[in-house]
Write a protein that holds these residues in place. Structure first.
Motif, PDB file in Angstrom:
ATOM      1  N   ALA A  27      33.639  33.215  38.927  1.00 56.12           N
ATOM      2  CA  ALA A  27      33.102  34.318  39.727  1.00 56.12           C
ATOM      3  C   ALA A  27      33.389  34.056  41.196  1.00 56.12           C
ATOM      4  N   TRP A  28      33.370  35.122  41.968  1.00 56.38           N
ATOM      5  CA  TRP A  28      33.344  34.968  43.407  1.00 56.38           C
ATOM      6  C   TRP A  28      32.666  36.168  44.028  1.00 56.38           C
ATOM      7  N   VAL A  29      32.199  35.948  45.230  1.00 53.67           N
ATOM      8  CA  VAL A  29      31.457  36.983  45.948  1.00 53.67           C
ATOM      9  C   VAL A  29      32.202  37.315  47.231  1.00 53.67           C
ATOM     10  N   ASN A  30      32.406  38.594  47.472  1.00 54.95           N
ATOM     11  CA  ASN A  30      32.958  39.085  48.724  1.00 54.95           C
ATOM     12  C   ASN A  30      31.756  39.533  49.549  1.00 54.95           C
ATOM     13  N   HIS A  31      31.379  38.730  50.527  1.00 58.35           N
ATOM     14  CA  HIS A  31      30.163  39.012  51.301  1.00 58.35           C
ATOM     15  C   HIS A  31      30.299  40.267  52.157  1.00 58.35           C
ATOM     16  N   ALA A  32      31.477  40.495  52.711  1.00 58.65           N
ATOM     17  CA  ALA A  32      31.677  41.661  53.576  1.00 58.65           C
ATOM     18  C   ALA A  32      31.463  42.965  52.810  1.00 58.65           C
ATOM     19  N   GLU A  33      31.879  42.983  51.544  1.00 60.13           N
ATOM     20  CA  GLU A  33      31.731  44.190  50.715  1.00 60.13           C
ATOM     21  C   GLU A  33      30.476  44.174  49.854  1.00 60.13           C
ATOM     22  N   ASN A  34      29.755  43.044  49.837  1.00 61.12           N
ATOM     23  CA  ASN A  34      28.572  42.864  48.995  1.00 61.12           C
ATOM     24  C   ASN A  34      28.895  43.141  47.524  1.00 61.12           C
ATOM     25  N   ARG A  35      30.023  42.564  47.090  1.00 59.59           N
ATOM     26  CA  ARG A  35      30.488  42.711  45.704  1.00 59.59           C
ATOM     27  C   ARG A  35      30.807  41.352  45.130  1.00 59.59           C
ATOM     28  N   ALA A  36      30.710  41.277  43.822  1.00 59.68           N
ATOM     29  CA  ALA A  36      31.110  40.058  43.105  1.00 59.68           C
ATOM     30  C   ALA A  36      32.143  40.434  42.060  1.00 59.68           C
ATOM     31  N   MET A  37      32.978  39.473  41.710  1.00 56.88           N
ATOM     32  CA  MET A  37      33.903  39.612  40.593  1.00 56.88           C
ATOM     33  C   MET A  37      33.523  38.505  39.626  1.00 56.88           C
ATOM     34  N   ILE A  38      33.207  38.905  38.377  1.00 60.41           N
ATOM     35  CA  ILE A  38      32.684  37.949  37.392  1.00 60.41           C
ATOM     36  C   ILE A  38      33.502  38.046  36.116  1.00 60.41           C
ATOM     37  N   LYS A  39      33.863  36.889  35.579  1.00 55.71           N
ATOM     38  CA  LYS A  39      34.609  36.818  34.323  1.00 55.71           C
ATOM     39  C   LYS A  39      33.713  37.289  33.179  1.00 55.71           C
ATOM     40  N   ALA A  40      34.293  38.030  32.241  1.00 55.95           N
ATOM     41  CA  ALA A  40      33.506  38.567  31.123  1.00 55.95           C
ATOM     42  C   ALA A  40      34.391  38.711  29.887  1.00 55.95           C
ATOM     43  N   HIS A  41      33.763  38.961  28.780  1.00 55.98           N
ATOM     44  CA  HIS A  41      34.486  39.337  27.568  1.00 55.98           C
ATOM     45  C   HIS A  41      34.841  40.821  27.690  1.00 55.98           C
ATOM     46  N   HIS A  42      35.919  41.227  27.066  1.00 56.37           N
ATOM     47  CA  HIS A  42      36.350  42.627  27.134  1.00 56.37           C
ATOM     48  C   HIS A  42      35.236  43.587  26.700  1.00 56.37           C
ATOM     49  N   GLU A  43      34.563  43.247  25.619  1.00 51.78           N
ATOM     50  CA  GLU A  43      33.520  44.131  25.087  1.00 51.78           C
ATOM     51  C   GLU A  43      32.366  44.278  26.069  1.00 51.78           C
ATOM     52  N   GLU A  44      32.003  43.188  26.707  1.00 55.30           N
ATOM     53  CA  GLU A  44      30.906  43.220  27.673  1.00 55.30           C
ATOM     54  C   GLU A  44      31.286  44.094  28.867  1.00 55.30           C
ATOM     55  N   ARG A  45      32.483  43.898  29.379  1.00 56.21           N
ATOM     56  CA  ARG A  45      32.916  44.704  30.517  1.00 56.21           C
ATOM     57  C   ARG A  45      32.946  46.184  30.153  1.00 56.21           C
ATOM     58  N   ASP A  46      33.492  46.500  28.985  1.00 58.92           N
ATOM     59  CA  ASP A  46      33.565  47.904  28.562  1.00 58.92           C
ATOM     60  C   ASP A  46      32.180  48.531  28.469  1.00 58.92           C
ATOM     61  N   ALA A  47      31.220  47.776  27.951  1.00 57.25           N
ATOM     62  CA  ALA A  47      29.851  48.290  27.839  1.00 57.25           C
ATOM     63  C   ALA A  47      29.237  48.531  29.216  1.00 57.25           C
ATOM     64  N   LEU A  48      29.459  47.615  30.147  1.00 56.33           N
ATOM     65  CA  LEU A  48      28.926  47.778  31.502  1.00 56.33           C
ATOM     66  C   LEU A  48      29.534  48.994  32.193  1.00 56.33           C
ATOM     67  N   LEU A  49      30.836  49.169  32.039  1.00 54.58           N
ATOM     68  CA  LEU A  49      31.507  50.314  32.661  1.00 54.58           C
ATOM     69  C   LEU A  49      31.001  51.627  32.079  1.00 54.58           C
ATOM     70  N   ALA A  50      30.719  51.633  30.781  1.00 57.03           N
ATOM     71  CA  ALA A  50      30.256  52.858  30.124  1.00 57.03           C
ATOM     72  C   ALA A  50      28.827  53.212  30.511  1.00 57.03           C
ATOM     73  N   THR A  51      27.977  52.211  30.689  1.00 59.12           N
ATOM     74  CA  THR A  51      26.561  52.482  30.942  1.00 59.12           C
ATOM     75  C   THR A  51      26.206  52.609  32.421  1.00 59.12           C
ATOM     76  N   SER A  52      26.943  51.908  33.307  1.00 60.92           N
ATOM     77  CA  SER A  52      26.604  51.930  34.737  1.00 60.92           C
ATOM     78  C   SER A  52      27.860  51.940  35.605  1.00 60.92           C
ATOM     79  N   PRO A  53      28.633  53.011  35.554  1.00 56.51           N
ATOM     80  CA  PRO A  53      29.883  53.044  36.328  1.00 56.51           C
ATOM     81  C   PRO A  53      29.670  53.025  37.845  1.00 56.51           C
ATOM     82  N   GLU A  54      28.488  53.357  38.292  1.00 60.52           N
ATOM     83  CA  GLU A  54      28.209  53.297  39.723  1.00 60.52           C
ATOM     84  C   GLU A  54      27.990  51.861  40.206  1.00 60.52           C
ATOM     85  N   VAL A  55      27.710  50.955  39.274  1.00 60.28           N
ATOM     86  CA  VAL A  55      27.455  49.553  39.601  1.00 60.28           C
ATOM     87  C   VAL A  55      28.655  48.673  39.266  1.00 60.28           C
TER      88      VAL A  55
END
Length: 90
Positions: A27-55
């Motif tokens: 993982a890493w955090v971009n402090h200027a953008e207040n965003r993180a990039m986190i490693k995930a399984h494909h299924e987990e990422r797909d579920a997150l994108l489907a349920t909370s695309p604003e996040v």
């Protein structure tokens, strides 16, 4: 949050923090953008994108892993911690 996990190393840059375990980034955090990039399984990422695309947004992907971009200002801290714990195990 990630410092609660065993053997995690934080490498600080000017506007970012790289989070590693045993020399591998999960993982890493971009402090200027207040965003993180986190490693995930494909299924987990797909579920997150489907349920909370604003996040959550799609990051890059390989055959074995997918990365999810997280808007930290909108994300549930407990869910982010769960994502970090899962990424740490990968």
């Amino acid at each position: 949050m990630s410092t609660e996990l065993p053997d995690v190393v934080l490498k600080e840059g000017a506007d970012w923090t790289n989070i590693t375990f045993k020399g591998k980034g999960f993982a890493w955090v971009n402090h200027a953008e207040n965003r993180a990039m986190i490693k995930a399984h494909h299924e987990e990422r797909d579920a997150l994108l489907a349920t909370s695309p604003e996040v959550y947004e799609a990051g890059w992907a390989t055959n074995s892993t997918a990365w999810v971009r997280v808007r930290l200002d909108l994300a549930d801290p407990d869910e982010v911690l769960e994502l970090l714990e899962e990424a740490w195990r990968m």
